[in-house]
Design a protein around this motif. Structure first.
Motif, PDB file in Angstrom:
ATOM      1  N   PRO A 101      13.190   2.503  -5.425  1.00 17.69           N
ATOM      2  CA  PRO A 101      12.998   1.847  -6.732  1.00 17.69           C
ATOM      3  C   PRO A 101      11.755   0.968  -6.824  1.00 17.69           C
ATOM      4  O   PRO A 101      11.304   0.655  -7.924  1.00 17.69           O
ATOM      5  N   LEU A 102      11.196   0.560  -5.684  1.00 19.22           N
ATOM      6  CA  LEU A 102       9.987  -0.271  -5.689  1.00 19.22           C
ATOM      7  C   LEU A 102       8.706   0.555  -5.657  1.00 19.22           C
ATOM      8  O   LEU A 102       7.615  -0.013  -5.676  1.00 19.22           O
ATOM      9  N   SER A 103       8.816   1.880  -5.587  1.00 23.75           N
ATOM     10  CA  SER A 103       7.645   2.726  -5.431  1.00 23.75           C
ATOM     11  C   SER A 103       6.969   2.992  -6.770  1.00 23.75           C
ATOM     12  O   SER A 103       7.589   2.923  -7.832  1.00 23.75           O
ATOM     13  N   CYS A 104       5.672   3.306  -6.692  1.00 16.86           N
ATOM     14  CA  CYS A 104       4.864   3.703  -7.857  1.00 16.86           C
ATOM     15  C   CYS A 104       4.274   5.069  -7.542  1.00 16.86           C
ATOM     16  O   CYS A 104       3.205   5.167  -6.925  1.00 16.86           O
ATOM     17  N   GLY A 119       1.464   9.834   0.640  1.00 19.64           N
ATOM     18  CA  GLY A 119       0.259  10.565   0.283  1.00 19.64           C
ATOM     19  C   GLY A 119       0.496  11.595  -0.800  1.00 19.64           C
ATOM     20  O   GLY A 119       1.644  11.922  -1.145  1.00 19.64           O
ATOM     21  N   PRO A 120      -0.596  12.143  -1.371  1.00 20.83           N
ATOM     22  CA  PRO A 120      -0.459  13.198  -2.393  1.00 20.83           C
ATOM     23  C   PRO A 120       0.213  14.435  -1.805  1.00 20.83           C
ATOM     24  O   PRO A 120      -0.169  14.914  -0.728  1.00 20.83           O
ATOM     25  N   ALA A 168       0.824  -1.210   0.000  1.00 25.97           N
ATOM     26  CA  ALA A 168       0.000   0.000   0.000  1.00 25.97           C
ATOM     27  C   ALA A 168       0.856   1.258   0.000  1.00 25.97           C
ATOM     28  O   ALA A 168       0.580   2.212  -0.732  1.00 25.97           O
ATOM     29  N   LEU A 169       1.908   1.288   0.824  1.00 23.83           N
ATOM     30  CA  LEU A 169       2.753   2.476   0.894  1.00 23.83           C
ATOM     31  C   LEU A 169       3.572   2.654  -0.379  1.00 23.83           C
ATOM     32  O   LEU A 169       3.845   3.790  -0.782  1.00 23.83           O
ATOM     33  N   ALA A 170       3.964   1.565  -1.032  1.00 19.82           N
ATOM     34  CA  ALA A 170       4.736   1.681  -2.266  1.00 19.82           C
ATOM     35  C   ALA A 170       3.939   2.335  -3.388  1.00 19.82           C
ATOM     36  O   ALA A 170       4.509   2.970  -4.281  1.00 19.82           O
ATOM     37  N   THR A 171       2.603   2.204  -3.343  1.00 20.12           N
ATOM     38  CA  THR A 171       1.765   2.794  -4.392  1.00 20.12           C
ATOM     39  C   THR A 171       1.088   4.080  -3.932  1.00 20.12           C
ATOM     40  O   THR A 171       0.257   4.620  -4.672  1.00 20.12           O
ATOM     41  N   GLY A 172       1.437   4.589  -2.748  1.00 22.58           N
ATOM     42  CA  GLY A 172       0.780   5.785  -2.219  1.00 22.58           C
ATOM     43  C   GLY A 172       1.738   6.895  -1.867  1.00 22.58           C
ATOM     44  O   GLY A 172       1.518   7.599  -0.875  1.00 22.58           O
ATOM     45  N   VAL A 173       2.804   7.076  -2.647  1.00 26.72           N
ATOM     46  CA  VAL A 173       3.798   8.111  -2.370  1.00 26.72           C
ATOM     47  C   VAL A 173       3.922   9.034  -3.575  1.00 26.72           C
ATOM     48  O   VAL A 173       3.462   8.712  -4.677  1.00 26.72           O
TER      49      VAL A 173
END
Length: 521
Positions: free
Chosen positions: A515-518, A460-461, A448-453
């Motif tokens: 590098p793993l973030s979206c 978060g936004p 969840a955190l990897a796709t919410g940055v």
């Protein structure tokens, strides 16, 4: 005589037939090869690669054994009103008719995916309009003088009283009557002054480059760019640096073309090409881990494009809304199985895939998914757990299987699915999370955190944080349990500056896992 002449001059339509490669059935690997020629039975072959090879060989056999193109046939494209290569016009426009011309050729047109091959006996101009057309043979050009004794010479009427044609040769007005005409080979006729040779004419971005466009350097640049773009489309692997240079050259050439012709559409195309060059160049820098000039080095992310990040979030959202079983263990297993079967509803699984997940009882969870009908497997649960990479187990998720009325919940293609699945495997099986033996709810929080940055890794936004209710719903845990999960991620060097309030989780991902973030776009 009139009826016979009409029958002689009647033209027949050019030949056309298609060799196709079609799947035999959903979920099966074998394919069917069919041919439009009469007396060609369909063949069923074990795989698409074998079927494609057989289809090409079958087509080549027809081309070798078949007759050459006939110079007098009616163009097959024209007979079909050019629907094969003329795009339909808008609602208020009429489609422009295609002008046939040139020698009759035998052309092979195929789709880019290699699913069908169509042979057409058509004019060379229509063949050139097909981007994938290959000319196999060309008919001789008509118009040579008819030989003596041909039907045209016999059918020509002779008017009464006209001068008879000598059997020896023609008589010229300056020759003496009765004088014999010497049988000598006439000297070659002096070359007529020809019109200036037409310049090079090319095609780029669905536009034809006028042969009389000036300056000549601009005309040649546009024609060369069209050829380079078509050659790039045939590359096996993309090269974004080369593509960015092509778009930049196109922008400059189209701007010059607009200046010469005062065409507003050309100027808009030039602006779009310039924007495309900037976008592609930025994508190239992101892929190689660099940044544009004047900016800090970019992060070399595992998923490189915004579209991939959006697809990853779409999968997680779908699982959160359609999870068949409660609990974080079941949620994590459903995420991984969804990514394995997201494109067609069918995938492969081995025992190690289950053993590598932090699940308390993987066999029991798989059995529950089978009982509720969400999952289907070929065999038993025990055989699935014991399966090895050389003999994987086929699994299916009926709710993800597309059909004619429902294309499925996801819009990404076949090549995107393994990228998303590999990304999730890297996050869930990250080295420090694995060594710390973190539970399923901690791995879900990491996803969840990897796709919410944002791009800098702030949660978060614009770094404003993520709501605890959102994280609680996704991880399927109580809100009061989230601070402990956050502490475990911070201990595993995933989170820095983390702070949990009554409603928000703020902080940022560490540089190690960026590098793993979206990032949110």
């Amino acid at each position: 005589m009139g009826v016979e002449a009409h029958a002689t001059n009647e033209r027949v339509t050019g030949r056309t037939w298609t060799v196709r490669l079609d799947p035999v059935g959903r979920g099966r690997a074998d394919v069917r090869v069919s041919c439009g020629r009469p007396a060609c039975p369909a063949q069923v072959l074990p795989s698409a690669a074998v079927g494609r090879t057989a289809a090409v060989e079958h087509l080549k056999a027809h081309l070798r054994a078949g007759p050459a193109p006939r110079p007098s046939v009616y163009c097959a494209c024209r007979a079909e009103e050019c629907h094969t290569h003329i795009r339909p016009a808008g609602p208020r426009e009429r489609p422009a008719p295609w002008r046939c011309g040139g020698a009759v050729v035998l052309a092979v047109v195929t789709d880019r995916e290699g699913r069908w091959w169509r042979v057409m006996e058509c004019c060379s101009r229509c063949a050139a309009a097909h981007p994938t057309a290959k000319i196999v043979a060309t008919a001789p050009v008509q118009g040579s003088p008819a030989p003596v004794g041909s039907s045209r010479a016999i059918a020509a009427p002779a008017s009464t009283g006209s001068a008879a044609v000598s059997a020896v040769g023609p008589h010229f007005s300056h020759s003496a009557p009765g004088a014999a005409v010497p049988h000598q080979v006439p000297s070659s006729r002096p070359a007529r002054p020809t019109r200036q040779r037409r310049g090079r004419r090319g095609r780029i971005a669905q536009r034809f480059v006028p042969h009389d466009l000036r300056p000549v350097a601009l005309r040649d640049e546009l024609a060369e760019l069209g050829e380079l773009f078509r050659a790039y489309q045939q590359r096996a692997e993309p090269d974004l640096e080369v593509l960015a240079d092509l778009h930049a050259r196109k922008a400059k050439a189209f701007a010059a073309w607009a200046d010469v012709t005062a065409d507003t559409e050309l100027r808009l195309d030039a602006q779009r090409a310039e924007q495309a060059a900037e976008t592609v160049r930025l994508q190239h820098l992101h892929r190689i881990g660099e940044a544009p000039e004047g900016q800090e080095p970019a992060v070399a992310r595992l998923l490189t494009a915004p579209a991939q990040w959006d697809h990853a979030r779409a999968v997680l959202t779908h699982v959160a809304d359609h999870a068949p079983l409660p609990g974080p263990d079941a949620r994590l297993l459903v995420v991984m199985l969804t990514l394995r079967t997201a494109h067609s509803g069918i995938g492969n699984l081995v025992g190690q895939d289950l053993k590598g997940l932090p699940l308390s009882d993987a066999e029991h969870l798989v059995g529950q998914l089978l009982e509720c009908g969400w999952l289907g497997i070929a065999g038993t649960v025990e055989e699935l757990v014991a399966s090895r990479p050389e003999c994987p187990t086929r699994i299916s998720v009926p709710s993800l299987t597309p059909d004619e009325g429902d294309p499925g919940p996801f819009t990404f293609g076949r090549k995107m699915r393994p990228k998303l699945s590999g990304w999730a495997q890297r996050v869930v099986g990250e080295k420090k999370l694995r060594k710390a033996k973190t539970a399923a709810e901690v791995r879900l929080l990491a996803l969840a955190l990897a796709t919410g940055v944002d791009a800098d890794g702030q949660l978060g936004p614009q770094g404003q944080g993520i709501g605890l209710d959102v994280l609680s719903s996704w991880c399927d845990v109580a809100t009061g349990d989230l601070p402990e999960l956050v502490d475990r991620l911070a201990a595993a060097d995933w989170l820095a500056e983390a702070a949990v309030t009554d409603t928000l989780l703020t902080g940022r991902l560490t540089e190690r896992v960026l590098p793993l973030s979206c990032p949110l776009t």
